[in-house]
Motif scaffolding. Sequence first.
Motif, PDB file in Angstrom:
ATOM      1  N   CYS A 165       0.882  -0.998  -0.277  1.00 51.25           N
ATOM      2  CA  CYS A 165      -0.196   0.625   0.007  1.00 51.25           C
ATOM      3  C   CYS A 165       0.671   0.894  -0.054  1.00 51.25           C
ATOM      4  CB  CYS A 165      -0.865  -0.134   1.154  1.00 51.25           C
ATOM      5  SG  CYS A 165      -2.340   1.446   1.283  1.00 51.25           S
ATOM      6  N   ALA A 166       2.091   1.246   0.810  1.00 48.34           N
ATOM      7  CA  ALA A 166       2.591   2.646   1.005  1.00 48.34           C
ATOM      8  C   ALA A 166       3.410   2.480  -0.328  1.00 48.34           C
ATOM      9  CB  ALA A 166       3.611   2.209   1.628  1.00 48.34           C
ATOM     10  N   ALA A 167       4.056   1.974  -1.148  1.00 51.20           N
ATOM     11  CA  ALA A 167       4.329   1.663  -2.744  1.00 51.20           C
ATOM     12  C   ALA A 167       3.986   2.222  -3.545  1.00 51.20           C
ATOM     13  CB  ALA A 167       5.070   0.643  -2.655  1.00 51.20           C
ATOM     14  N   GLU A 168       2.010   2.319  -2.687  1.00 50.10           N
ATOM     15  CA  GLU A 168       1.081   2.113  -4.504  1.00 50.10           C
ATOM     16  C   GLU A 168       1.174   3.722  -3.953  1.00 50.10           C
ATOM     17  OE1 GLU A 168      -2.732   0.122  -4.718  1.00 50.10           O
ATOM     18  OE2 GLU A 168      -1.916  -2.003  -4.997  1.00 50.10           O
ATOM     19  N   VAL A 169       0.985   4.190  -2.916  1.00 51.43           N
ATOM     20  CA  VAL A 169       0.982   5.757  -2.793  1.00 51.43           C
ATOM     21  C   VAL A 169       2.361   6.304  -2.933  1.00 51.43           C
ATOM     22  CG1 VAL A 169       0.672   7.306  -0.031  1.00 51.43           C
ATOM     23  CG2 VAL A 169      -0.970   5.380  -0.151  1.00 51.43           C
ATOM     24  N   ALA A 170       2.959   5.979  -2.243  1.00 53.98           N
ATOM     25  CA  ALA A 170       4.291   7.043  -2.619  1.00 53.98           C
ATOM     26  C   ALA A 170       5.049   6.773  -4.367  1.00 53.98           C
ATOM     27  CB  ALA A 170       5.608   6.142  -2.319  1.00 53.98           C
ATOM     28  N   GLU A 171       4.126   6.254  -4.868  1.00 57.92           N
ATOM     29  CA  GLU A 171       3.890   5.813  -6.659  1.00 57.92           C
ATOM     30  C   GLU A 171       2.835   6.724  -7.521  1.00 57.92           C
ATOM     31  OE1 GLU A 171       2.825   3.157 -10.344  1.00 57.92           O
ATOM     32  OE2 GLU A 171       3.781   2.262  -8.311  1.00 57.92           O
ATOM     33  N   HIS A 172       1.767   6.936  -6.559  1.00 58.44           N
ATOM     34  CA  HIS A 172       1.224   8.250  -6.598  1.00 58.44           C
ATOM     35  C   HIS A 172       1.249   9.574  -6.606  1.00 58.44           C
ATOM     36  CE1 HIS A 172      -0.111   4.326  -8.017  1.00 58.44           C
ATOM     37  NE2 HIS A 172      -1.085   4.891  -9.417  1.00 58.44           N
ATOM     38  N   LEU A 173       2.349   9.424  -5.332  1.00 55.64           N
ATOM     39  CA  LEU A 173       2.185  11.275  -4.526  1.00 55.64           C
ATOM     40  C   LEU A 173       1.861  12.066  -5.210  1.00 55.64           C
ATOM     41  CD1 LEU A 173       2.063  11.385  -1.759  1.00 55.64           C
ATOM     42  CD2 LEU A 173       4.244  11.857  -1.111  1.00 55.64           C
ATOM     43  N   SER A 174       2.301  12.147  -6.111  1.00 53.99           N
ATOM     44  CA  SER A 174       2.022  13.614  -7.259  1.00 53.99           C
ATOM     45  C   SER A 174       1.238  14.077  -7.295  1.00 53.99           C
ATOM     46  CB  SER A 174       3.905  14.124  -8.125  1.00 53.99           C
ATOM     47  OG  SER A 174       3.350  12.532  -9.069  1.00 53.99           O
ATOM     48  N   VAL A 175       0.642  12.987  -8.194  1.00 52.89           N
ATOM     49  CA  VAL A 175      -1.002  13.426  -8.077  1.00 52.89           C
ATOM     50  C   VAL A 175      -2.034  13.510  -7.524  1.00 52.89           C
ATOM     51  CG1 VAL A 175      -2.625  11.932  -9.773  1.00 52.89           C
ATOM     52  CG2 VAL A 175       0.148  11.890 -10.406  1.00 52.89           C
ATOM     53  N   THR A 176      -2.051  12.707  -6.865  1.00 53.47           N
ATOM     54  CA  THR A 176      -3.214  12.151  -5.166  1.00 53.47           C
ATOM     55  C   THR A 176      -1.733  12.209  -3.869  1.00 53.47           C
ATOM     56  OG1 THR A 176      -4.004  10.054  -6.860  1.00 53.47           O
ATOM     57  CG2 THR A 176      -4.735  10.720  -4.607  1.00 53.47           C
ATOM     58  N   PRO A 177      -1.676  13.394  -3.593  1.00 47.36           N
ATOM     59  CA  PRO A 177      -1.358  13.227  -2.130  1.00 47.36           C
ATOM     60  C   PRO A 177      -2.368  12.951  -1.206  1.00 47.36           C
ATOM     61  CG  PRO A 177      -1.637  15.203  -3.667  1.00 47.36           C
ATOM     62  CD  PRO A 177      -2.096  14.869  -3.691  1.00 47.36           C
ATOM     63  N   THR A 178      -3.275  13.522  -1.223  1.00 45.99           N
ATOM     64  CA  THR A 178      -4.037  12.366  -0.479  1.00 45.99           C
ATOM     65  C   THR A 178      -4.596  10.897  -0.071  1.00 45.99           C
ATOM     66  OG1 THR A 178      -4.566  14.709  -0.113  1.00 45.99           O
ATOM     67  CG2 THR A 178      -6.632  13.288   1.176  1.00 45.99           C
ATOM     68  N   VAL A 179      -4.176  10.780   1.261  1.00 48.87           N
ATOM     69  CA  VAL A 179      -4.870   9.183   1.467  1.00 48.87           C
ATOM     70  C   VAL A 179      -5.984   8.933   2.246  1.00 48.87           C
ATOM     71  CG1 VAL A 179      -4.506   6.832   2.300  1.00 48.87           C
ATOM     72  CG2 VAL A 179      -2.925   8.158   0.621  1.00 48.87           C
ATOM     73  N   LEU A 180      -7.599   8.679   1.263  1.00 47.79           N
ATOM     74  CA  LEU A 180      -8.649   8.259   3.030  1.00 47.79           C
ATOM     75  C   LEU A 180      -8.614   6.811   3.276  1.00 47.79           C
ATOM     76  CD1 LEU A 180     -10.873  10.610   0.354  1.00 47.79           C
ATOM     77  CD2 LEU A 180      -9.568  11.186   2.522  1.00 47.79           C
ATOM     78  N   LEU A 181      -9.250   6.498   4.483  1.00 44.74           N
ATOM     79  CA  LEU A 181      -9.612   5.331   4.626  1.00 44.74           C
ATOM     80  C   LEU A 181     -10.564   5.659   5.630  1.00 44.74           C
ATOM     81  CD1 LEU A 181      -5.738   4.796   7.584  1.00 44.74           C
ATOM     82  CD2 LEU A 181      -6.644   4.220   4.921  1.00 44.74           C
ATOM     83  N   SER A 182     -11.437   4.565   5.091  1.00 44.71           N
ATOM     84  CA  SER A 182     -12.950   4.898   5.670  1.00 44.71           C
ATOM     85  C   SER A 182     -13.561   3.219   6.511  1.00 44.71           C
ATOM     86  CB  SER A 182     -13.407   4.183   4.423  1.00 44.71           C
ATOM     87  OG  SER A 182     -14.056   3.461   3.372  1.00 44.71           O
TER      88      SER A 182
END
Length: 70
Positions: free
Chosen positions: A34-51
């Motif tokens: 999950c962290a690798a996916e977040v880091a990969e898309h950080l410039s496009v999607t800088p926010t992570v939502l948890l529900s």
Amino acid sequence: MIYELERLNNEMRADPAGFAQRCDANLDQRLKKCAAEVAEHLSVTPTVLLSGPSASGKTTAAGMLEKVLD
């Protein structure tokens, strides 16, 4: 992933410590992915939502994910 309750109960009874270690290792692996996916898309999607429902572990998961991302 489909879990079979009887199989899980048998594994926990047979080797509680080993079962907990396998669960922790699985969670660690999933958090790293999950962290690798977040880091990969950080410039496009800088926010992570948890529900999830109340008391489902969102805050715990966020803290663990934060540690992996650091």
